[in-house]
Design an enzyme around this catalytic site. Structure first.
Site, PDB file in Angstrom:
ATOM      1  CG  ASP A 176       7.771  -5.024  11.696  1.00 18.19           C
ATOM      2  OD1 ASP A 176       7.693  -4.619  10.750  1.00 18.19           O
ATOM      3  OD2 ASP A 176       8.494  -4.329  12.788  1.00 18.19           O
TER       4      ASP A 176
ATOM      5  CG  ASP B 279       2.864  -2.093  -3.202  1.00 22.75           C
ATOM      6  OD1 ASP B 279       2.819  -1.210  -3.832  1.00 22.75           O
ATOM      7  OD2 ASP B 279       1.408  -2.311  -3.050  1.00 22.75           O
TER       8      ASP B 279
ATOM      9  CB  ALA C 255       4.039  -4.373   2.644  1.00 25.75           C
ATOM     10  CB  ALA C 256       1.004  -8.969   1.415  1.00 23.51           C
ATOM     11  CB  ALA C 257      -3.247  -6.563   3.894  1.00 21.67           C
ATOM     12  N   PRO C 258      -3.977  -5.474   1.126  1.00 18.69           N
ATOM     13  CG  PRO C 258      -5.960  -4.623  -0.508  1.00 18.69           C
ATOM     14  CD  PRO C 258      -4.825  -4.254  -0.006  1.00 18.69           C
ATOM     15  N   GLY C 259      -3.833  -7.755  -0.537  1.00 19.19           N
ATOM     16  CA  GLY C 259      -3.471  -8.974  -1.388  1.00 19.19           C
ATOM     17  C   GLY C 259      -3.771  -8.883  -3.114  1.00 19.19           C
TER      18      GLY C 259
ATOM     19  CB  CYS D  23       0.250   4.555  -4.203  1.00 17.86           C
ATOM     20  SG  CYS D  23      -0.533   4.494  -2.503  1.00 17.86           S
TER      21      CYS D  23
ATOM     22  CE  LYS E 139       0.876  -3.172  -6.166  1.00 19.86           C
ATOM     23  NZ  LYS E 139      -0.138  -2.644  -5.147  1.00 19.86           N
TER      24      LYS E 139
HETATM   25  N1  SAM Z   1       0.553  -4.723  -2.007  1.00 22.02           N
HETATM   26  C1  SAM Z   1      -0.725  -4.534  -1.266  1.00 22.02           C
HETATM   27  C2  SAM Z   1      -1.942  -4.950  -2.435  1.00 22.02           C
HETATM   28  O1  SAM Z   1      -1.572  -4.823  -3.625  1.00 22.02           O
HETATM   29  O2  SAM Z   1      -2.847  -5.226  -2.238  1.00 22.02           O
HETATM   30  C3  SAM Z   1      -0.963  -3.135  -0.865  1.00 22.02           C
HETATM   31  C4  SAM Z   1       0.084  -2.929   0.277  1.00 22.02           C
HETATM   32  S1  SAM Z   1      -0.308  -1.387   1.082  1.00 22.02           S
HETATM   33  C5  SAM Z   1       0.532  -0.319  -0.034  1.00 22.02           C
HETATM   34  C6  SAM Z   1       0.946  -1.466   2.263  1.00 22.02           C
HETATM   35  C7  SAM Z   1       0.634  -2.446   3.503  1.00 22.02           C
HETATM   36  O3  SAM Z   1       1.782  -2.654   4.389  1.00 22.02           O
HETATM   37  C8  SAM Z   1      -0.624  -2.161   4.262  1.00 22.02           C
HETATM   38  O4  SAM Z   1      -1.390  -3.390   4.207  1.00 22.02           O
HETATM   39  C9  SAM Z   1       0.231  -1.828   5.729  1.00 22.02           C
HETATM   40  O5  SAM Z   1      -0.873  -2.371   6.759  1.00 22.02           O
HETATM   41  C10 SAM Z   1       1.198  -2.741   5.593  1.00 22.02           C
HETATM   42  N2  SAM Z   1       2.365  -2.570   6.595  1.00 22.02           N
HETATM   43  C11 SAM Z   1       2.452  -1.364   7.282  1.00 22.02           C
HETATM   44  N3  SAM Z   1       3.493  -1.550   8.195  1.00 22.02           N
HETATM   45  C12 SAM Z   1       3.924  -2.851   7.892  1.00 22.02           C
HETATM   46  C13 SAM Z   1       5.462  -3.475   8.059  1.00 22.02           C
HETATM   47  N4  SAM Z   1       6.034  -2.926   9.332  1.00 22.02           N
HETATM   48  N5  SAM Z   1       5.664  -4.596   7.671  1.00 22.02           N
HETATM   49  C14 SAM Z   1       5.088  -4.831   6.518  1.00 22.02           C
HETATM   50  N6  SAM Z   1       3.933  -4.514   6.168  1.00 22.02           N
HETATM   51  C15 SAM Z   1       3.691  -3.231   6.646  1.00 22.02           C
END
Ligand code: SAM
Length: 314
Positions: free
Chosen positions: A165, A183, A114-118, A237, A120
């Site tokens: 997903d 995350d 679950a990477a954006a905005p990147g 978080c 980590k």
């Molecule tokens: N790890 C990121 C960072 O440190 O920059 C922050 C991640 S944020 C807490 C959670 C992310 O999970 C969001 O970008 C969100 O759009 C994404 N997300 C939502 N649904 C998801 C899914 N079904 N599978 C994977 N990621 C998902």
């Protein structure tokens, strides 16, 4: 702040820590950042920052290349060219802690589910020193493009990115990764501040339940993608047990090959105040292994965070 959230604080924050936690919601925080080794020689970047009279850097004990500046200096830091061109990355200590717990190694195959905005992802890439393979997944299109742009700017353009997903990844790549970071998307309670009442505008107990349902699917997918002997770090978080201990407990109840690992953070507890994961919730005993997970408390240097480290039997 919402009544239900204040009750949650009463339930999960010990009275002795409550003044620190309450103060964190009313005062601006210190800003932490790391020198980005993917983009420039960190010694050069540090020398440039230290030459700025407007910045007083406080080095973080125990971790190379991580610094804090006091609240009044945030603007100077965010407008510094090194922040714009990616030689430094402004990132909360709690977020960095998830990467310290993951402990990525050069040469490994690692998944950030679950990477954006990147933030980590790029830290993991830096720790892998360009050796191995890192995959980053994000299903929300706009956020996926932001992830790609950030990784380019931070010198991590070699990371493999997937618009997907996360819940399907475990089936597509079973037992493939040495380490997986989940995350998870969450109710984002760490972002609450009394300085901006819109910060909790989208929060509700219903949102917590919805997040927990998605997290339950994602943690199972993350587990399926993990190699035997591999490590999964689950983080949010959020302060809500439904999104943290209870999500992990659901996985532990199904997976006999799952162990919870103790987490040792490299910093001093007065900089990063932590509590053991909950052993009880609403009068019910939880899996005792969850006491090895960590809750980071909100303070003037940290945001609320939860981290659990799981090992799959070899
Ligand atoms: N790890 C990121 C960072 O440190 O920059 C922050 C991640 S944020 C807490 C959670 C992310 O999970 C969001 O970008 C969100 O759009 C994404 N997300 C939502 N649904 C998801 C899914 N079904 N599978 C994977 N990621 C998902």
């Amino acid at each position: 702040m919402p009544e239900a959230f204040l009750h949650l604080l009463d339930a999960v924050v010990p009275a002795s820590q409550r003044p620190m936690v309450d103060a964190s919601y009313t005062r601006p925080h210190w800003t932490s950042f790391r020198l980005n080794t993917l983009k420039a020689d960190p010694a050069d970047t540090l020398a440039e920052l230290m030459a700025q009279p407007a910045l007083n850097l406080e080095a973080l004990d125990g971790v190379d290349g991580v610094f804090l500046v006091p609240p009044a200096q945030r603007e100077h830091l965010t407008h510094h060219p090194a922040a714009g061109d990616g030689r430094i990355y402004i990132q909360g200590l709690s977020s960095m802690a998830a990467v310290w717990a993951l402990d990525p190694q050069p040469g490994e195959e690692i998944l950030d589910l679950a990477a954006a905005p990147g933030g980590k992802t790029s830290y993991i890439a830096a720790r892998m020193q360009g050796m191995g393979r890192l995959a980053a997944v994000e299903p929300v299109k706009a956020r996926f493009h932001r992830l790609k742009a950030n990784l380019q700017r931070l010198g991590a353009g070699h990371v493999h990115t997937y618009l997907k997903d996360g819940a399907v990844v475990g089936k597509l790549t079973p037992e493939r990764f040495d380490r997986v970071l989940l995350d998870a998307p969450c109710s984002s309670e760490a972002q609450f501040t009394r300085l901006d009442p819109t910060s909790w505008a989208h929060w509700s107990p219903k949102k917590v339940k919805e997040s927990a349902r998605l997290q339950a699917r994602l943690i199972r997918s993350a587990w399926a993608a993990l190699k035997p002997g591999g490590r999964l770090v689950y983080s949010t978080c959020s302060l809500s047990p439904e999104e943290n201990e209870l999500t992990v407990q659901g996985l532990l109840a199904e997976q006999a090959d799952a162990a919870v690992e103790a987490i040792t953070l490299p910093t001093r507890p007065d900089t990063l105040p932590t509590l053991a994961g909950l052993s009880h919730w609403q009068g019910r005993a939880l899996d005792p292994r969850l006491a090895q997970s960590l809750r980071i408390l909100p303070s003037d240097r940290t945001d609320a965070f939860y981290i659990c480290c799981l090992r799959k039997a070899a």
